[in-house]
Design a protein around this motif. Structure first.
Motif, PDB file in Angstrom:
ATOM      1  N   GLY A 258      -7.053   5.005  -7.864  1.00 12.37           N
ATOM      2  CA  GLY A 258      -7.055   5.789  -6.629  1.00 12.37           C
ATOM      3  C   GLY A 258      -7.560   7.198  -6.841  1.00 12.37           C
ATOM      4  N   GLU A 259      -7.161   7.812  -7.966  1.00 16.26           N
ATOM      5  CA  GLU A 259      -7.619   9.170  -8.276  1.00 16.26           C
ATOM      6  C   GLU A 259      -9.129   9.203  -8.464  1.00 16.26           C
ATOM      7  N   PHE A 260      -9.663   8.179  -9.140  1.00 10.73           N
ATOM      8  CA  PHE A 260     -11.108   8.157  -9.402  1.00 10.73           C
ATOM      9  C   PHE A 260     -11.890   8.119  -8.101  1.00 10.73           C
ATOM     10  N   TRP A 261     -11.516   7.233  -7.164  1.00 15.10           N
ATOM     11  CA  TRP A 261     -12.306   7.103  -5.943  1.00 15.10           C
ATOM     12  C   TRP A 261     -12.246   8.360  -5.092  1.00 15.10           C
ATOM     13  N   GLY A 262     -11.109   9.038  -5.104  1.00 17.76           N
ATOM     14  CA  GLY A 262     -11.032  10.300  -4.386  1.00 17.76           C
ATOM     15  C   GLY A 262     -11.980  11.332  -4.967  1.00 17.76           C
ATOM     16  N   ILE A 263     -11.978  11.465  -6.290  1.00 17.92           N
ATOM     17  CA  ILE A 263     -12.856  12.435  -6.953  1.00 17.92           C
ATOM     18  C   ILE A 263     -14.313  11.981  -6.885  1.00 17.92           C
ATOM     19  N   PHE A 264     -14.531  10.662  -6.909  1.00 17.19           N
ATOM     20  CA  PHE A 264     -15.894  10.137  -6.846  1.00 17.19           C
ATOM     21  C   PHE A 264     -16.597  10.589  -5.566  1.00 17.19           C
ATOM     22  N   TRP A 265     -15.938  10.419  -4.412  1.00 17.82           N
ATOM     23  CA  TRP A 265     -16.589  10.775  -3.147  1.00 17.82           C
ATOM     24  C   TRP A 265     -16.721  12.276  -2.976  1.00 17.82           C
ATOM     25  N   VAL A 266     -15.733  13.022  -3.459  1.00 12.80           N
ATOM     26  CA  VAL A 266     -15.867  14.477  -3.449  1.00 12.80           C
ATOM     27  C   VAL A 266     -17.077  14.896  -4.282  1.00 12.80           C
TER      28      VAL A 266
ATOM     29  N   LEU B  66     -16.882  15.439 -16.221  1.00 11.93           N
ATOM     30  CA  LEU B  66     -15.996  15.087 -17.332  1.00 11.93           C
ATOM     31  C   LEU B  66     -14.748  15.965 -17.307  1.00 11.93           C
ATOM     32  N   GLY B  67     -14.933  17.240 -16.920  1.00 13.64           N
ATOM     33  CA  GLY B  67     -13.790  18.134 -16.821  1.00 13.64           C
ATOM     34  C   GLY B  67     -12.806  17.701 -15.742  1.00 13.64           C
TER      35      GLY B  67
ATOM     36  N   THR C 200      -9.518   9.751 -17.607  1.00 13.26           N
ATOM     37  CA  THR C 200      -8.107  10.117 -17.447  1.00 13.26           C
ATOM     38  C   THR C 200      -7.633   9.883 -16.011  1.00 13.26           C
ATOM     39  N   LEU C 201      -8.483   9.221 -15.214  1.00 12.42           N
ATOM     40  CA  LEU C 201      -8.178   9.028 -13.802  1.00 12.42           C
ATOM     41  C   LEU C 201      -7.719   7.602 -13.532  1.00 12.42           C
TER      42      LEU C 201
END
Length: 491
Positions: A227-235, A60-61, A223-224
């Motif tokens: 494109g931002e979400f998928w990058g953070i999702f896989w990380v 969430l952060g 807040t993503l």
């Protein structure tokens, strides 16, 4: 008709003392007494810990919504249990720990390389968990001892004196538990895991109360962007898998005690994805509640307990967190390096001695200098997964495709057996490991390929698996790819 003399038979079964001791020997059938409940509670004890709570809450952060965070946790745990099951079977079948089983693919000398990588990572991870737990110790002492927090004015190795005392006390608690061996670990895990559920449920009730129902918690938007979400999702998925990268390798250290394959499969199915997802839901709901209550996500449970400004809540909650962290650290991060070090020096070390050495070495990682940062947590977890993924891929390829699910038990303890390869080294496994590590970390080496580091664990396990399988299948030596007959009965 010729017969084999007793002397010749004994010679065939002689075990090299540099490869064998009681801790590395197959567990006899009569001592394989862990049932599905034991595996469930062991996993409950391991997944219910401060770092796992922070890892889930920190999604969430990073900007995810509750639904996105839950989906991330569920997908990561489905991947985890599949790989965990694959590497559990050999341990339950033969009663052998990871440092012995890995000799089949790397050779008795070559095995030291992945064993040392795994030991290094486990000791590092022990330091992280132990420091997280020491914060709970410090919180309790701060609530009980007037002037405790004033000790922070005295600096020791980058810590306040109060923090240093809490770290020392928590390290000593680990030493006490491990000094009594695996039976004490089994007993401790039986009740430690369920205890933390009580704390987690209490925090969930609080979150629902301050939010006046579950609705507001799940309505908090992401807040993503896409494109931002998928990058953070896989990380995040890679990081969550990296949380248990050491256990993927050393799960045979536990399944070697299983009564049956069914017990370890069912127990792990309930204990890993089941309770891990439940605990993550608790963490995410509670962290979402902190956004509503305090205006910011608080994923550190000790900090959250301190926000209540109630000494009774703080003491009870911190005690539960302390037990939780002891539970995961002993099971996940002391058992594995202990067996690893015993494998290196079987004539000098026992399980208990090696475990105590691991605890001492862990201090030198000094996690208090860099710990409390959500981005750092996922970067570290990604590196851990990337380092250990290739070894897991090689072990799975060796057991299921090269050996067809069968090992020769006696050869694990001989320097002239079928796992001797070339003076104890299997060059093909080492090449496959190198390829896997390159695939894992190429995103760090070549800036243009930086995006690939997001998938470090997946690339590592896949490259290790494929390259080892291809190298062994094209082996010029029939011995190296020999399909073994059924192993002898373990008495």
């Amino acid at each position: 008709m010729s017969t084999i003399s007793p002397e010749a038979t004994n010679a065939l079964n002689v075990k090299d003392p540099s490869l064998y001791n009681e801790d590395l020997a197959p567990v006899p059938k009569e001592k394989r007494n862990w049932n599905w409940i034991n595996y469930t509670t062991v996993w409950m004890g391991m997944v219910h810990n401060i770092v796992a709570y922070e890892t889930a809450g920190s999604l969430l952060g990073l900007g995810m919504s509750v639904w996105q965070a839950l989906a991330t946790v569920i997908i990561a745990n489905i991947i985890l249990i599949i790989v965990m099951w694959l590497n559990s079977v050999a341990g339950a079948k033969y009663g052998l720990p990871f440092p012995v089983l890995v000799r089949a693919s790397f050779g008795y000398n070559g095995a030291h390389f992945p064993i040392l990588i795994r030991a290094f990572v486990a000791i590092f991870w022990f330091a992280v968990q132990a420091y997280a737990g020491s914060m709970a110790v410090g919180a309790v002492l701060g609530a009980l001892i007037p002037g405790w927090n004033s000790l922070s004015a005295f600096n020791i190795l980058g810590m306040g004196l109060n923090e240093a005392i809490a770290v020392a006390l928590f390290w000593i608690l680990h030493a006490y538990i491990i000094s009594h061996g695996m039976e004490r670990v089994k007993f401790f895990e039986l009740w430690a895991g369920p205890l933390v559920i009580v704390l987690g449920l209490g925090l969930v009730v609080w979150a629902i109360f301050v939010s006046r129902g579950l609705g507001p918690l799940f309505e908090e938007p992401s807040t993503l962007s896409g494109g931002e979400f998928w990058g953070i999702f896989w990380v995040s998925v890679t990081g969550l898998v990296g949380t248990w990268a050491t256990l993927i390798l050393n799960i045979p250290d536990f399944t070697r005690f299983s009564r049956s394959q069914r017990d370890q499969v069912i127990g792990q199915a309930i204990g890993l994805p089941g309770t891990a997802i439940l605990f993550a839901i608790m963490s995410i709901i509670t962290t979402s509640g902190t956004v509503i209550a305090f205006g910011e996500p608080i994923w550190n449970p000790v900090e959250l307990l301190q926000r209540f400004d109630n000494p009774i809540v703080l003491i009870l909650g911190a005690f539960a967190l302390l037990i939780a962290t002891l539970s995961v650290n002993v099971a996940a991060n002391v058992v594995s390096p202990a067996y690893d070090l015993v494998n290196l020096l079987p004539q000098k070390l026992t399980f208990v001695r090696a475990g105590l050495i691991s605890i001492v070495v862990a201090i030198f990682f000094m996690p208090w200098l860099w710990f409390d940062n959500a981005g750092t947590i996922f970067n570290v977890l990604g590196a851990i997964g990337g380092a250990l993924g290739p070894v897991a891929g090689i072990m799975v390829a060796d057991f299921y495709f090269v050996r067809k699910g069968n090992y020769d038990l006696d050869s694990f303890y001989k320097k002239d057996g079928i796992y001797a390869y070339k003076n104890g080294w299997n060059p093909k496994a080492l090449i496959a490991l190198g390829i896997g590590l390159l695939a894992s970390f190429i995103g760090l080496i070549i800036p243009a390929l930086q995006q690939l580091y997001t998938y470090s664990w997946f690339l590592g396990i896949g490259a290790g698996f494929v390259s080892y399988l291809l190298l062994m299948r094209t082996s010029s030596s029939g011995q190296e790819a020999e399909i073994e007959k059924a192993p002898p009965t373990v008495n």
